[in-house]
Design a protein around this motif. Sequence first.
Motif, PDB file in Angstrom:
ATOM      1  N   VAL A   1      30.778  -3.672  53.775  1.00 15.84           N
ATOM      2  CA  VAL A   1      29.746  -3.204  53.719  1.00 15.84           C
ATOM      3  C   VAL A   1      29.695  -2.361  54.839  1.00 15.84           C
ATOM      4  O   VAL A   1      29.369  -0.763  54.835  1.00 15.84           O
ATOM      5  CB  VAL A   1      28.348  -3.361  53.790  1.00 15.84           C
TER       6      VAL A   1
ATOM      7  N   VAL B   1      24.022  -2.621  50.792  1.00 14.74           N
ATOM      8  CA  VAL B   1      23.383  -2.298  51.764  1.00 14.74           C
ATOM      9  C   VAL B   1      21.545  -3.151  51.035  1.00 14.74           C
ATOM     10  O   VAL B   1      21.574  -3.536  52.317  1.00 14.74           O
ATOM     11  CB  VAL B   1      23.573  -0.878  52.493  1.00 14.74           C
TER      12      VAL B   1
ATOM     13  N   THR C   1      21.252  -6.703  52.527  1.00  9.90           N
ATOM     14  CA  THR C   1      19.964  -6.615  53.596  1.00  9.90           C
ATOM     15  C   THR C   1      19.076  -8.080  53.781  1.00  9.90           C
ATOM     16  O   THR C   1      18.746  -8.533  54.434  1.00  9.90           O
ATOM     17  CB  THR C   1      19.082  -5.404  53.670  1.00  9.90           C
TER      18      THR C   1
END
Length: 301
Positions: free
Chosen positions: A116, A138, A142
Motif C-alpha cells: 500500500v 488505505v 487502516t
Amino acid sequence: MAVAAPPAPVSDKPAGALAPTLGLLLVTAVWGTTFALIKGVVGRMSVPDFLAVRFVIAAVVMVVMFARPVLRMDRGQLWRALALGALYGVAQLLQTWGLARISPSVSGFATGMYVVFTPLLGWVLLKERTPPATWIAVAVATVGLGLLALHGFELDVGVLLTLASAALYGLHILGLGRWSRKGEAFGMAAVQMVAIAVVCLLATLPRGPSMPPDASAWVSVLYMALAAGALAMLVQTWAQAHMTSTRAAIVMTLEPVFAAGFAIMLGVDVLGWRTVVGGGLMLGAMYIVELGPKRNTHQVL
C-alpha cells in the motif's frame, strides 16, 4: 521477507507458467516461516547481532555465486545498488526490532503494508498517478491495522517500527524502479546484500557482532541466511523472468498469510478474531492495490 518490486512496463511473459509460480509460492512460504523463527532467535541474541551474522553469510554466498555479474556493473550502478542495499538494511533493522515486540502474525501483516505504501510514496515523491482503488485500500488497511495493533487508545511501538520499515521498503521499491536494468538482477542483488550486511555490522558497533548462543540459534540463522536469503533470491529472480509481474505480485501478497499460519502452527501465536478479521482486511487491501486499475504493473524483486 518479500520485497515488492518497482513499477515496470506491462510484461509479455506467459501468465500461466506453472513451475515459476510454484517456485515463487515456495519462496513466499519460506519467507513466511522466518517471522516465527526470528521471534525465537531475537529472544536469545540482540537484533543487530542476529542480522549481522545472517546477512554476512548471505552476502558471502551471493558474491561467490554472482561474482561475474557484479564485476560487469559500472561504477554508477554499483553505487546505486549500495544505496538501495543500505536503505533495505535499515528497514530490516526496524522490522526486526518491531518483531521483537509484537507477534509474528501482526508483524507479517504490518510488513505487508509496503504494497500500500509504494503507490502512495510514488504519488508524493514522484507525482505518479494514484488510482481511486489505492485510497480505498488505505482505508481498508487502516481499519485492519487498528484491529491488529490498537489496545485501548495505545498503538504498540513494535507496530510503529514495523510500519516504518514497510515505508522504507516502499522507498526501496521506488529506487529499484528508477535504477534497475534488464540483465543486472543477479549483480544488483549481490551488491545490495553486501550493503545490507555492512549496515547491520555497523549497528553492532562498538563491540562488534556476537555469534549465535547455541546450536538451535545457529540452525535458524543459517536457514534464514541460505534458504530464506541467498537461495530464495535466486529462485525469485528466476521465477520473475518467466511470469508476469502482476501474477508475481499476487503470489507475494500471501507472505503474511504464511507468517500467521506458521506462527500459529508452531505455537508462537494464538488465532484470535482480531487476527482473522484484521489480517483479512489488510490482505484484502493488498489485493485491492495489486488488482486495481493502473497504468503500470508491479514486479517483485
